[in-house]
Design an enzyme around this catalytic site. Structure first.
Site, PDB file in Angstrom:
ATOM      1  N   GLY A 107     -19.490  36.662 -28.367  1.00  0.00           N
ATOM      2  CA  GLY A 107     -20.778  37.292 -28.086  1.00  0.00           C
ATOM      3  C   GLY A 107     -21.557  37.499 -29.381  1.00  0.00           C
ATOM      4  CG  HIS A 108     -20.193  40.349 -32.338  1.00  0.00           C
ATOM      5  ND1 HIS A 108     -18.892  40.718 -32.088  1.00  0.00           N
ATOM      6  CD2 HIS A 108     -20.937  41.472 -32.202  1.00  0.00           C
ATOM      7  CE1 HIS A 108     -18.842  42.004 -31.821  1.00  0.00           C
ATOM      8  NE2 HIS A 108     -20.063  42.498 -31.881  1.00  0.00           N
ATOM      9  CG  MET A 147     -16.875  37.163 -24.523  1.00  0.00           C
ATOM     10  SD  MET A 147     -16.011  36.185 -25.710  1.00  0.00           S
ATOM     11  CE  MET A 147     -15.736  34.712 -24.747  1.00  0.00           C
ATOM     12  N   GLY A 166     -26.881  42.582 -28.011  1.00  0.00           N
ATOM     13  CA  GLY A 166     -26.328  41.926 -26.822  1.00  0.00           C
ATOM     14  C   GLY A 166     -26.777  42.612 -25.537  1.00  0.00           C
ATOM     15  CG  HIS A 206     -16.789  39.562 -29.100  1.00  0.00           C
ATOM     16  ND1 HIS A 206     -18.006  39.174 -28.576  1.00  0.00           N
ATOM     17  CD2 HIS A 206     -16.831  40.916 -29.171  1.00  0.00           C
ATOM     18  CE1 HIS A 206     -18.730  40.234 -28.308  1.00  0.00           C
ATOM     19  NE2 HIS A 206     -18.055  41.319 -28.674  1.00  0.00           N
TER      20      HIS A 206
END
Ligand code: PAF
Length: 281
Positions: free
Chosen positions: A36-37, A184, A147, A34
């Protein structure tokens, strides 16, 4: 973009790259990529010459094998989005490649693995630390990105890297949020439309903590109780924990002082989500 399934080919590629002076950035994932990645991939592409993303659903970090099987997967989409964000190599081993028969070594980072998510998810962080150590040994990156949404995981990895004198620099990237504030997460795909909109309550509760601290309130009992009210008023949200801890030691605090992590875990029916904010006073 290259795709390696074998540890030996991944290692040989990295050896070549590093011998020619190329810096390697690494983002370990379990897939279902997503924003975030992808924000970490884009950052790694700016800070390194080569970007490696691993996609491996690590059975060791799930309580029951069914949970790993239920983990969302969309390889084709992942490959496309990883490549367009700047990935050069996907490392996608299978379970036997990572844990062949006779596998016996596990990594335990004591104390900080037993709090927050570790209370209910016994053994989860042993699984995480073990696979991350193996991945860092295989990919041998100059920088590895994690993250902030999984704040406890990031603290544990940093501790492990420090304790074991490992080389990679560990970089923690900010949480990327949807418009309504939901962090996310690959698990968001599992939410129904209703659960998805209910889940925004997590960030509302965290924003309440920030608001109270900004008003000069530092009593953690009061802050947690106002957060709890917000969360429990939301239908179908079951609070697993609301914790305020020192950002590095993860020890519970009574008063907000220095840098703290305000963290929540909430179940929306059977789907468990986590989120956090850091506050520094
Ligand atoms: O954060 C994750 O997706 C996983 O815990 C990780 C770091 C890839 C280890 O399996």
């Amino acid at each position: 973009m290259k795709i390696f399934n074998q540890i030996s080919e991944m290692k040989a590629f990295i050896r070549e790259q590093q011998a020619s002076g190329n810096a390697v950035g690494f983002i370990p994932t379990m897939g279902a990529l997503h924003e975030g990645h992808l924000s970490m991939v884009k950052r790694a592409a700016k800070e390194n010459n080569i970007v490696v993303v691993s996609i491996f659903v690590n059975p060791l970090q799930f309580g029951k094998p069914e949970e790993a099987d239920r983990y969302p997967a969309n390889m084709e989409k992942d490959l496309k989005s990883a490549e367009s964000a700047g990935t050069h190599v996907i490392f996608h081993p299978d379970v036997m490649e990572m844990y062949p028969e006779g596998y016996k070594t596990y990594i335990e980072v004591k104390e900080i693995s037993d709090v927050l998510c570790g209370v209910k998810r016994k053994g989860h962080f042993i699984g995480v630390a073990t696979v991350v150590l193996k991945l860092l040994n295989i990919v041998h990156p100059d920088r590895a990105y994690f993250g902030q949404k999984d704040a406890q995981q990031a603290v544990i990895i940093k501790q492990m890297v420090r304790d074991l004198n490992m080389d990679p620099e560990i970089i923690v990237s900010p949480t990327i949020r949807e418009n309504d504030g939901l962090a996310m997460s690959s698990r968001n795909i599992l939410l129904s439309e209703l659960q998805r909109s209910n889940a925004a309550v997590m960030y509302r509760s965290l924003k309440k903590a920030i608001e109270l601290v900004n008003k000069g309130i530092s009593d953690c009992c009061r802050i947690k109780s106002e957060m709890e009210q917000i969360l429990t008023n939301q239908a179908n949200a079951e609070v697993e924990y609301i914790s305020i801890v020192e950002a590095e030691s993860l020890k519970e605090v009574k008063k907000i002082q220095g840098k703290v992590l305000v963290a929540v875990a909430v179940l929306f029916d059977s789907i468990r989500l986590i989120d956090n904010v850091t506050i520094e006073v």
